[in-house]
Every structure is written in C-alpha cells, then in structure tokens.
Design a protein around this motif. Structure first.
Motif, PDB file in Angstrom:
ATOM      1  N   ALA A  41       0.718  -1.159   0.149  1.00  0.00           N
ATOM      2  CA  ALA A  41      -0.023   0.026  -0.126  1.00  0.00           C
ATOM      3  C   ALA A  41       1.024   1.286  -0.011  1.00  0.00           C
ATOM      4  CB  ALA A  41      -0.816  -0.122   1.188  1.00  0.00           C
TER       5      ALA A  41
ATOM      6  N   LEU B  23       0.631  -0.245  -4.543  1.00  0.00           N
ATOM      7  CA  LEU B  23       0.191  -1.285  -5.258  1.00  0.00           C
ATOM      8  C   LEU B  23      -0.650  -2.346  -4.595  1.00  0.00           C
ATOM      9  CD1 LEU B  23       4.161  -2.233  -6.213  1.00  0.00           C
ATOM     10  CD2 LEU B  23       2.323  -1.412  -7.714  1.00  0.00           C
ATOM     11  N   SER B  24      -1.474  -1.483  -3.854  1.00  0.00           N
ATOM     12  CA  SER B  24      -2.640  -2.507  -3.274  1.00  0.00           C
ATOM     13  C   SER B  24      -3.160  -3.340  -4.286  1.00  0.00           C
ATOM     14  CB  SER B  24      -3.546  -1.766  -2.459  1.00  0.00           C
ATOM     15  OG  SER B  24      -2.804  -1.011  -1.399  1.00  0.00           O
ATOM     16  N   ASP B  25      -3.462  -2.715  -5.389  1.00  0.00           N
ATOM     17  CA  ASP B  25      -4.235  -3.474  -6.620  1.00  0.00           C
ATOM     18  C   ASP B  25      -3.630  -4.476  -7.143  1.00  0.00           C
ATOM     19  OD1 ASP B  25      -6.254  -1.497  -5.930  1.00  0.00           O
ATOM     20  OD2 ASP B  25      -5.979  -0.260  -7.644  1.00  0.00           O
ATOM     21  N   HIS B  26      -2.145  -4.523  -6.867  1.00  0.00           N
ATOM     22  CA  HIS B  26      -1.436  -5.677  -7.520  1.00  0.00           C
ATOM     23  C   HIS B  26      -0.918  -6.695  -6.821  1.00  0.00           C
ATOM     24  CE1 HIS B  26      -1.226  -2.138 -10.162  1.00  0.00           C
ATOM     25  NE2 HIS B  26      -1.006  -2.819 -11.336  1.00  0.00           N
TER      26      HIS B  26
ATOM     27  N   GLN C 210       6.738  -1.173 -11.499  1.00  0.00           N
ATOM     28  CA  GLN C 210       5.955  -2.152 -10.679  1.00  0.00           C
ATOM     29  C   GLN C 210       6.702  -3.251  -9.758  1.00  0.00           C
ATOM     30  OE1 GLN C 210       2.494  -3.224 -13.004  1.00  0.00           O
ATOM     31  NE2 GLN C 210       1.357  -1.446 -12.626  1.00  0.00           N
TER      32      GLN C 210
END
Length: 366
Positions: A134, A138-141, A153
């Motif tokens: 987070a 990169l929480s969505d990854h 990333q």
C-alpha cells in the motif's frame, strides 16, 4: 568461528563502518566506507572498478580477506578474528539489478517471504506485506505474479520485499538499470522518496551519474579497487579529480602547475584561469565553454590552440565533438549545435582552432 548479530561493540556510533578488503588473483579491493543512519551512499565507478565486489562484501555474499565490517556496532565480518555472520543472518536487505522476484509467487507473497523465513506467522507476514505494498501504491497488484508487472511495479515490489524484514542496511544493485527510459524518470523520483524515508543505512551501486546525483546524499567513486574521490554530488560535480569523474559529470579536466592566473598543462601549453593559484592544480570547464573556429580566433579568449577532430556524436540536442590538441596532444570535448557543425563544415580529421575564455574555467588545488 561464526559471529552473531547480538555481539554489538559498545560505544560504537550507529550506521555502517567498514574497511572492505577482498583479494583475488588479479584484483584487490581496498575501500573504507562510513555511512550514517538515514544517509544514502552511492558507489560509482567504471566497469571492473570493484563496485559489485564491494556490494557483495557488504551483503556477505563475498567474504572479506582483510579489514572489517560493522553495522550499528555489530561485527559482521572480521577475518582477523575469524568472525563472520552468515548472509541470511544479517539485518541487510538487497535489491538486485534484475529484482529476482519469485515468479511463482504473487506480489504479496514475494514481500511476505522474508518475514515468513524469520518465523513470522503467515497471517501477520501477509498483513505487513499488504501494508508495505500500500505504501508503494501497489495494493491493487497484491495478487499479481511478477510477469504481469511493469518494470516500475516490479522494482517497487522488490523494494517492499527488501524492506519487509526491517533491515538496518539496504543495498541496491543498479536499481534502475532494468527500466526503459520512459519509466526511469518517474521511478527514480519515487525511489528517492522511499529512500528519504528509510531510517537506516542505504548503499547503491550505479554507473549512471544521474541516478547517483538524484538518489544519493554522498558519492564514493571507486577506480581499480580503491576510492579516488568522495563527497556530496555538488562537490564531486564541481571538483572532479580523475578523468573518469570528469567524463561522468561532463567536464574537460586537466592537471598542471599554476603560477598566478596561468596553469602549465604541458611543455608547450598553458591555460589562463580566473583563479589565482600556485602549485599543482586541476583545471576544469564544460564542453559548452569550448568554441571551435576554422582559423585562429580574434576574440578576447586568452586560451586558443590548434586541434584536430577525432569524432562526433549526438549528445542531447547538440553534437559532442571530440578533439585532440596539436600542442601536447590535449584531449578535449566541445558541444556545438548542429547548425554550427554544418556552418563550420566539421568532420573527423578536420583541423580547427579551439578557444575557451579564462572566466569559464575553474581551477582548484590538486
């Protein structure tokens, strides 16, 4: 005998205190490093200088053959006392050039891997990994495998993984080398922000002067296994002390002997300088300060000498012209616009006159 990370030396200031000596058949590294907590140090140098050997020695992947290595007062490698802490037991995080993320694990599990190896329960390790991701945006990854991540990333996941074990020293090996030019700018700025927030020691190895200037608080330049110069980026850029450093920061650099405002570079060549000095000195000036002429210039420039063009290449929006002077073989670089190159009819082998105003030179003690 193997040392332990509990063997702290009382009264020793925190941070890195190292004298790295690694001897091989045809190479010797002998480098002293001191880095305070919260400081970012960059190791710069040409290929084969010993940068990677130094980084591997700090990580414990290459044993020292002499010297010592202490971190926060804890001896990690002391060959003279036969003390050495194994790499996996050192409070050190490493980001390798190619990141080396585990391809079969998600980003979350890559980050949680280190704490799990230290005995942290799975749920807690994954929760801490999620928090780190987070922070990296990169929480969505979290559930994505490395092959589905962009270069930027992947770099942030590698950084999160290195930070997950709470290291007291973070080592970065060419951290931006795997990125394309488009991603490099944004990731460099982002990495600088994360390093600024890191409270322990950070050491990065790079051959890119821009990475070093942006990311590091202090630079150590290594050539042939030894330190040739160290200081802040501004100090290094303003006063280079070797040809490699001068090329790195984009300056022409010469060594000579000063008498007042004149510096003898060779038996047949002297440069007029703005500074008044005496004794051994360096003289530096940027390629943009060099003017080229097809005939002897009638300008006010006190420094003018014959030269021959040895090469030309694009350098940003200008042409970098390499020259060798006829008097003493003085090597020189000049930056010209494409229009100027065309108007002067310059090409390799063209004889020219080069000139530099004394006010555009910078002389300082050698």
């Amino acid at each position: 005998m193997t040392g332990t990370v509990e063997d702290a030396v009382t009264g020793t200031p925190p941070g890195l205190d190292a004298h790295l000596v690694v001897e091989r058949e045809a190479f010797r590294l002998d480098v002293r490093l001191r880095v305070a907590p919260g400081e970012v140090l960059a190791l710069l140098g040409p290929n084969g200088a010993g940068k990677t050997t130094a980084l591997r020695a700090l990580a414990g992947l290459t044993p020292l053959t002499g010297g010592r290595l202490q971190l926060d007062g804890v001896p990690l490698d002391e060959p003279g006392r036969r003390r050495r802490v194994a790499p996996e037991r050192r409070p050190v995080g490493v980001i390798f050039q190619d990141y080396l993320l585990f391809p079969h694990l998600s980003a979350l599990d890559n980050v949680a891997f280190g704490p799990r190896c230290q005995g942290v329960p799975k749920a807690r390790a994954r929760a801490e990994a999620a928090e780190l991701l987070a922070r990296m945006g990169l929480s969505d990854h979290a559930g994505v495998k490395p092959r589905q991540l962009s270069g930027g990333q992947a770099q942030r996941v590698a950084l999160a993984r290195a930070l997950a074990t709470g290291p007291r020293m973070l080592l970065l090996d060419e951290p931006l080398a795997a990125l394309d030019a488009g991603a490099r700018l944004d990731v460099r700025a982002e990495l600088r922000r994360h390093l600024a927030a890191f409270e322990a020691v950070a050491v990065l190895v790079t051959h890119d002067p821009l990475d070093a200037m942006v990311l590091a608080d202090r630079l150590v330049v290594i050539e042939h296994g030894t330190v040739v110069q160290e200081g802040t980026p501004a100090e290094i850029a303003r006063r280079p002390r070797t040809d490699y450093v001068a090329r790195l920061v984009g300056l022409n650099l010469y060594r000579g002997r000063a008498e007042g405002h004149e510096v003898a570079i060779g038996p047949e060549l002297a440069l007029a300088t703005a500074e008044k000095l005496s004794g051994p000195v360096f003289v530096a000036f940027p390629p943009s300060a060099v003017a080229l002429h097809r005939t002897r210039p009638e300008s006010s420039a006190r420094n003018a000498w014959r030269a021959v063009i040895t090469g030309m290449e694009s350098h940003g929006d200008q042409i970098r012209v390499a020259l060798t002077g006829e008097a003493g073989g003085l090597p020189l670089a000049a930056d010209l616009t494409t229009v100027a190159v065309a108007e002067l009819g310059l090409e390799t082998g063209t004889p020219v006159w080069a000139s530099v105003k004394a006010a555009q030179t910078h002389a300082y003690p050698a």
